[in-house]
Design a protein around this motif. Structure first.
Motif, PDB file in Angstrom:
ATOM      1  N   PHE A 103       0.826  -1.201   0.000  1.00 20.30           N
ATOM      2  CA  PHE A 103       0.000   0.000   0.000  1.00 20.30           C
ATOM      3  C   PHE A 103       0.862   1.254   0.000  1.00 20.30           C
ATOM      4  CE2 PHE A 103      -4.500  -1.021   0.739  1.00 20.30           C
ATOM      5  CZ  PHE A 103      -4.416  -2.387   0.937  1.00 20.30           C
ATOM      6  N   GLY A 104       0.336   2.292  -0.642  1.00 23.25           N
ATOM      7  CA  GLY A 104       0.925   3.607  -0.525  1.00 23.25           C
ATOM      8  C   GLY A 104       0.465   4.267   0.765  1.00 23.25           C
ATOM      9  N   SER A 105       0.979   5.441   1.024  1.00 23.80           N
ATOM     10  CA  SER A 105       0.667   6.127   2.280  1.00 23.80           C
ATOM     11  C   SER A 105      -0.683   6.829   2.251  1.00 23.80           C
ATOM     12  CB  SER A 105       1.764   7.131   2.619  1.00 23.80           C
ATOM     13  OG  SER A 105       1.924   8.047   1.561  1.00 23.80           O
ATOM     14  N   GLY A 106      -1.338   6.835   1.092  1.00 26.18           N
ATOM     15  CA  GLY A 106      -2.698   7.337   1.013  1.00 26.18           C
ATOM     16  C   GLY A 106      -2.821   8.814   0.730  1.00 26.18           C
ATOM     17  N   THR A 107      -4.005   9.196   0.268  1.00 22.96           N
ATOM     18  CA  THR A 107      -4.376  10.599   0.098  1.00 22.96           C
ATOM     19  C   THR A 107      -5.584  10.860   0.980  1.00 22.96           C
ATOM     20  OG1 THR A 107      -3.579  10.798  -2.181  1.00 22.96           O
ATOM     21  CG2 THR A 107      -5.297  12.338  -1.483  1.00 22.96           C
ATOM     22  N   ARG A 108      -5.440  11.819   1.869  1.00 19.63           N
ATOM     23  CA  ARG A 108      -6.580  12.171   2.718  1.00 19.63           C
ATOM     24  C   ARG A 108      -7.364  13.279   2.030  1.00 19.63           C
ATOM     25  NH1 ARG A 108      -8.407  11.148   7.545  1.00 19.63           N
ATOM     26  NH2 ARG A 108      -6.537  10.067   8.228  1.00 19.63           N
ATOM     27  N   LEU A 109      -8.582  12.955   1.620  1.00 20.46           N
ATOM     28  CA  LEU A 109      -9.450  13.912   0.934  1.00 20.46           C
ATOM     29  C   LEU A 109     -10.478  14.454   1.912  1.00 20.46           C
ATOM     30  CD1 LEU A 109     -10.582  15.284  -1.648  1.00 20.46           C
ATOM     31  CD2 LEU A 109     -12.018  13.250  -1.936  1.00 20.46           C
ATOM     32  N   THR A 110     -10.549  15.761   1.996  1.00 21.19           N
ATOM     33  CA  THR A 110     -11.562  16.425   2.808  1.00 21.19           C
ATOM     34  C   THR A 110     -12.403  17.298   1.903  1.00 21.19           C
ATOM     35  OG1 THR A 110     -10.071  16.477   4.717  1.00 21.19           O
ATOM     36  CG2 THR A 110     -12.003  17.914   4.789  1.00 21.19           C
ATOM     37  N   VAL A 111     -13.691  17.033   1.888  1.00 22.94           N
ATOM     38  CA  VAL A 111     -14.616  17.824   1.079  1.00 22.94           C
ATOM     39  C   VAL A 111     -15.388  18.734   2.028  1.00 22.94           C
ATOM     40  CG1 VAL A 111     -16.492  17.780  -0.592  1.00 22.94           C
ATOM     41  CG2 VAL A 111     -14.792  15.937  -0.569  1.00 22.94           C
ATOM     42  N   VAL A 112     -15.334  20.030   1.764  1.00 24.81           N
ATOM     43  CA  VAL A 112     -15.986  20.991   2.672  1.00 24.81           C
ATOM     44  C   VAL A 112     -17.115  21.746   1.958  1.00 24.81           C
ATOM     45  CG1 VAL A 112     -13.929  21.254   4.084  1.00 24.81           C
ATOM     46  CG2 VAL A 112     -14.290  22.779   2.119  1.00 24.81           C
TER      47      VAL A 112
END
Lengths: 112, 113
Positions: A103-112
């Motif tokens: 796995f990669g370290s990921g992308t944290r997506l925040t939708v506001v």
């Protein structure tokens, strides 16, 4: 460093927008998988590519799409974003077949 | 893929105590994989079990695959603070040119010093 590179690490965007997440698999791995991780749903499989071709689809919304390019990197496109799309998006790679994923370290997506 | 059920969802232990997480399926599993995810981190592959009744060890970690291949367990002896994280089992499947993993919900291990 796992060998799987994901960019960006963090992304904050408004509802209705479109974003692109990028993943470079570990050297030699032909399969790329995208997973969504949210607190209440755990790790949900979205889609798999193998050597440029789509191989399997999981719980991927129609607003989401992905592709794998000739150099094997992959992009996950998320459009018409909603608040509920806020999550961690992981890319994983493997040589293919039944083997462990990296796995990669990921992308944290925040939708506001 | 089938949904694998993991229990418990959360486990609090004192440092030095043992810990076990269980993974169950209503159908026969072809194989099972285990992953660990540290807080704020990404899942890391630990091991794959394929054979009925298989037992594998990694230092203080012992992995078992049931005789009927419908359950698996991960046991940690004498937990340390570095063991903190979420442990996932995952059923792997292959067919029609595709392969993938279906993850359980995970067991969150919380260690009190």
């Amino acid at each position: 460093d796992s060998g799987v590179t994901q960019t960006p690490k963090h992304l904050i965007t408004a509802t209705g927008q479109r974003v692109t997440l990028r993943c470079s698999p570990r050297s030699g791995d032909l399969s790329v998988y995208w997973y969504q991780q949210s607190l209440d749903q755990g790790l949900q499989f979205l889609i798999q590519y193998y050597n440029g071709e789509e191989r399997a689809k999981g719980n991927i919304l129609e607003r989401f799409s992905a592709q794998q390019f000739p150099d094997l990197h992959s992009e996950l496109n998320l459009s018409s974003l909603e608040l509920g799309d806020s999550a961690l998006y992981f890319c994983a790679s493997s040589v293919g077949g039944i083997t462990g994923y990296t796995f990669g370290s990921g992308t944290r997506l925040t939708v506001v | 893929g089938q949904q694998v059920m993991q229990i418990p969802q959360y486990q609090h232990v004192q440092e030095g105590e043992d810990f076990t997480t269980y993974c169950n399926s209503s159908t026969t599993l072809s194989n099972i994989q285990w992953y660990k995810q540290r807080p704020g981190g990404h899942p890391v592959f630990l091991i794959q079990l394929v054979k009925s009744g298989e037992v594998k060890k990694q230092k203080r970690l012992t992995f078992q695959f049931g005789e009927a291949k419908k359950n698996s367990s991960l046991h940690i002896t004498a937990t340390q603070t570095t063991d903190v994280g979420t442990y996932f089992c995952a059923e792997s499947y292959s067919g029609g040119g595709a392969d993938g993993l279906t993850f359980g919900k995970g067991t969150h291990l919380i260690i009190q010093p």
